[in-house]
Design a protein around this motif. Sequence first.
Motif, PDB file in Angstrom:
ATOM      1  N   ASP A  19      -1.810  60.386  10.865  1.00 54.67           N
ATOM      2  CA  ASP A  19      -0.736  59.428  11.158  1.00 54.67           C
ATOM      3  C   ASP A  19      -1.316  58.202  11.871  1.00 54.67           C
ATOM      4  N   ARG A  33      -1.567  54.217  10.566  1.00 56.93           N
ATOM      5  CA  ARG A  33      -1.133  53.061  11.358  1.00 56.93           C
ATOM      6  C   ARG A  33      -2.264  52.040  11.499  1.00 56.93           C
ATOM      7  N   LYS A  47      -2.471  50.028   8.449  1.00 56.39           N
ATOM      8  CA  LYS A  47      -1.415  49.001   8.478  1.00 56.39           C
ATOM      9  C   LYS A  47      -1.844  47.821   9.353  1.00 56.39           C
ATOM     10  N   GLN A  48      -2.414  48.124  10.518  1.00 57.69           N
ATOM     11  CA  GLN A  48      -2.857  47.051  11.420  1.00 57.69           C
ATOM     12  C   GLN A  48      -3.984  46.230  10.781  1.00 57.69           C
ATOM     13  N   LEU A  53      -2.875  42.677  10.313  1.00 59.55           N
ATOM     14  CA  LEU A  53      -3.394  41.860  11.429  1.00 59.55           C
ATOM     15  C   LEU A  53      -4.896  41.572  11.353  1.00 59.55           C
ATOM     16  N   ILE A  59      -5.488  47.522  16.944  1.00 63.34           N
ATOM     17  CA  ILE A  59      -5.008  47.101  18.269  1.00 63.34           C
ATOM     18  C   ILE A  59      -5.297  48.182  19.306  1.00 63.34           C
ATOM     19  N   SER A  86      -5.123  49.542  23.447  1.00 66.60           N
ATOM     20  CA  SER A  86      -4.591  49.414  24.805  1.00 66.60           C
ATOM     21  C   SER A  86      -5.710  49.835  25.751  1.00 66.60           C
ATOM     22  N   ALA A 102      -5.767  52.302  27.594  1.00 67.11           N
ATOM     23  CA  ALA A 102      -5.951  53.751  27.519  1.00 67.11           C
ATOM     24  C   ALA A 102      -6.445  54.193  26.149  1.00 67.11           C
ATOM     25  N   SER A 103      -6.007  53.507  25.085  1.00 70.43           N
ATOM     26  CA  SER A 103      -6.284  54.025  23.733  1.00 70.43           C
ATOM     27  C   SER A 103      -7.738  53.856  23.303  1.00 70.43           C
ATOM     28  N   ALA A 145      -3.932  54.007  32.267  1.00 69.06           N
ATOM     29  CA  ALA A 145      -3.730  52.676  31.699  1.00 69.06           C
ATOM     30  C   ALA A 145      -4.255  51.650  32.689  1.00 69.06           C
ATOM     31  N   GLU A 192       0.228  58.708  33.662  1.00 70.55           N
ATOM     32  CA  GLU A 192      -1.042  59.283  34.098  1.00 70.55           C
ATOM     33  C   GLU A 192      -1.406  58.698  35.461  1.00 70.55           C
ATOM     34  N   GLU A 199       5.956  47.016  15.004  1.00 66.45           N
ATOM     35  CA  GLU A 199       5.388  48.202  14.358  1.00 66.45           C
ATOM     36  C   GLU A 199       3.892  48.351  14.596  1.00 66.45           C
ATOM     37  N   ASN A 200       3.272  47.353  15.199  1.00 66.33           N
ATOM     38  CA  ASN A 200       1.805  47.399  15.311  1.00 66.33           C
ATOM     39  C   ASN A 200       1.272  47.442  16.744  1.00 66.33           C
ATOM     40  N   PRO A 236      -0.249  51.728  20.309  1.00 65.47           N
ATOM     41  CA  PRO A 236      -1.266  52.658  19.798  1.00 65.47           C
ATOM     42  C   PRO A 236      -0.852  54.126  19.921  1.00 65.47           C
ATOM     43  N   ALA A 292       2.149  55.354  19.091  1.00 74.15           N
ATOM     44  CA  ALA A 292       3.441  55.431  18.404  1.00 74.15           C
ATOM     45  C   ALA A 292       3.840  56.874  18.122  1.00 74.15           C
ATOM     46  N   PHE A 293       2.863  57.746  17.903  1.00 69.37           N
ATOM     47  CA  PHE A 293       3.198  59.129  17.532  1.00 69.37           C
ATOM     48  C   PHE A 293       3.985  59.831  18.645  1.00 69.37           C
ATOM     49  N   GLU A 338       7.480  58.697  18.198  1.00 67.61           N
ATOM     50  CA  GLU A 338       7.999  59.262  16.947  1.00 67.61           C
ATOM     51  C   GLU A 338       8.453  60.698  17.176  1.00 67.61           C
ATOM     52  N   THR A 339       7.652  61.447  17.943  1.00 67.97           N
ATOM     53  CA  THR A 339       8.002  62.836  18.219  1.00 67.97           C
ATOM     54  C   THR A 339       9.266  62.920  19.067  1.00 67.97           C
ATOM     55  N   ALA A 399       9.095  54.841  16.442  1.00 61.00           N
ATOM     56  CA  ALA A 399       8.492  54.279  17.657  1.00 61.00           C
ATOM     57  C   ALA A 399       8.922  52.842  17.888  1.00 61.00           C
ATOM     58  N   HIS A 428       2.573  56.001  28.764  1.00 60.86           N
ATOM     59  CA  HIS A 428       1.690  56.053  27.598  1.00 60.86           C
ATOM     60  C   HIS A 428       2.460  56.143  26.296  1.00 60.86           C
ATOM     61  N   GLY A 454       2.299  52.886  24.817  1.00 61.54           N
ATOM     62  CA  GLY A 454       0.976  52.413  24.426  1.00 61.54           C
ATOM     63  C   GLY A 454      -0.138  52.590  25.438  1.00 61.54           C
ATOM     64  N   GLY A 455       0.180  52.765  26.713  1.00 62.72           N
ATOM     65  CA  GLY A 455      -0.889  52.885  27.715  1.00 62.72           C
ATOM     66  C   GLY A 455      -1.520  51.545  28.036  1.00 62.72           C
TER      67      GLY A 455
END
Lengths: 247, 390
Positions: free
Chosen positions: A210, A214, A217-218, A222, A226, A228, A230-231, A239, B53, B105-106, B109, B111-112, B115-116, B121, B130, B133-134
């Motif tokens: 999933d 995404r 798509k980005q 774009l 993208i 963050s 944290a990501s 964060a 967090e 939609e973008n 990061p 989003a899941f 969604e859950t 999202a 988070h 997106g965090g």
Amino acid sequence: MDSLRTREESDGQVGTISKGLGLFSLGLGLAEMAAPRVLAKAIGIEPDVRTRLTMRLFGARGIASGLGILAKPRRPIPVWSRVVGDAIDLAFLAWAFKSKRTHTERLVGAMVAVLGVTVLDAVTGAKLQKDQPPKVPQKKVLAVTINRPLQEVSQRWREVAGDIAEKGNVTFSTAPGGRGTEVRVEITMPSRIKKAVGRVLHNDVEQLADGDLRKVKQLIELGEIIHSDASIHRGLHAAQPSGKKGA
Amino acid sequence: MRANCWHGKKDVRVDRVPDPVILNSGDAIIRVTTSAVCGSDLHLYNGFIPTMEKGDILGHEFMGEVMEIGRGVRNVKVGDRVVIPFTIACGQCESCLMQLFSLCENSNPNAFIQETMMGHAGSGAFGYSHMTGGFAGGQAEFVRVPFADVGALKIPDHLTDEQVLFLGDIFSTGYMGAELCDIRPGQVVAVWGAGPVGQLAIASAKMLGAERIIAIDRFPYRLRMAVEKAGATDVINYEEVSTLEALKELTGGRGPDACIDAVGMEAHGTGLQYAYDRGKQMAKIAFDRPIAVREAIMACRNGGIVSVMGVYGGFIDKFPMGTVMNRGLTIKAGQCHVHKYMRPLLDKIEQGLIDPSFVISHRMTLSEAPKAYDVFMHKEDECMKVVLKS
């Protein structure tokens, strides 16, 4: 046709036996919960406080097994749970022989009865096990709409899809009203246990796919993925910046 | 740099953390000059929003000076003074093109997670857990701003930070809350919650032409401000009278044409219903205390509009769906699409039609952020809105 009828009849019989075992389990469990003293005396054991508590615990277990069987009478696992319960019952009865206040004849009778039920449980469990359809890997379709024309998305897919291109079949279609391109990827799902472990270890196949979708798509909409604060880290991270440069 | 970080329920601390760096080509690094503590920050502070967090930098209302830009940034340059919207939007997905920026939609990061929890999202957001997106927040000396070209709004030099800071959240949110009511001249609007968003929703309803605006709260100083500064015509203190009965009386039995919930998940109330909601929330079997939205639905006139701007986190019960259906109510809601409102609302500020800084009651430094949360939380010293100077 004959063999089919025979198979259906056999299925019906084992299903009926399974339901009977479920009702028996539920009834005995309720009796153990409601009247532990009477039942303990009936099987020849001194109904002291500890025995009554044990009987009630066994009763709760029997109710759970019974409900499990009645909910899904063709599933072998609830019936096997009874076999495990029978083994515990037998061990308990064998241990009761040590007590001087035990009524030996009644206890022997109880053990014979439990052994008989154990055989019936095991045979039914084995039969249900044998009748289970072969396990077919579960498939799941993940979908995303990319706000670009179908031709552009399908042309760029190989270039940007990365791992997800290898994970399953992909199909493209124009979204209703020409509002972008619908991308569907069919992935093979892991077993429930593998999925649960994957969630804990942050490598759940569905979640990763999933996320990959995404990112596609980005990349197409774009031109980059993208991030963050944290990501950019694998797993959980506060964060806040880490001084680490992005991709 | 120094930043106000979340460490647990009612535990925020100003920590030393690394400075932000450019992660994407559309990023800008902002030196924060002014930030604010929002009412929705208190939901984080009180531990009601999941997926936080330890160490998360808080703050989604902030502005400052551009210090560095990514290679793809065109619309802002180093040295510009900018206000940043609290949601993060890419400007290119279908939602953004429909001006539904808080549903980008973008930009999320994670989003899941949403969604859950929620089916689909929403966008990313600064300093707000988070599941959005965090992203590090703006209660800090510096902050990284993704999609700076889409979000950052340049501010003319003659306007002060305090005049424009709230474009990034509470002013836009209050305005959207009023705009969703489709107000026509002669209409009556009731606003639950006379906190900062409620005050600015009242002021916006007035700008949009509402004839009668009723503020509902329990703090006399907030109700006083609603009348003296925001433009409310009537007030209801729900600890003194029944809100529903008072609204019927004030509206000749008809009910307000539109009701704005500017309270959200931590509503207060009276009686058994409140005790029930509070108990469920304390036992962690519910995220929300939906007292305000229930009341708004019950009070709204037949065929009216209920606009929900207060933040909710999960599932609510005792929801009067029968009332919504049988009385033909329309419920409108959403995190504010701030990007859509900032420019037109800046114009209103420049034209002198409104100065949203009237809600500011306390000014502190970034180092005092933990105290600011405590003061705001307990409504000490008639606290309405705290701004933090970096």
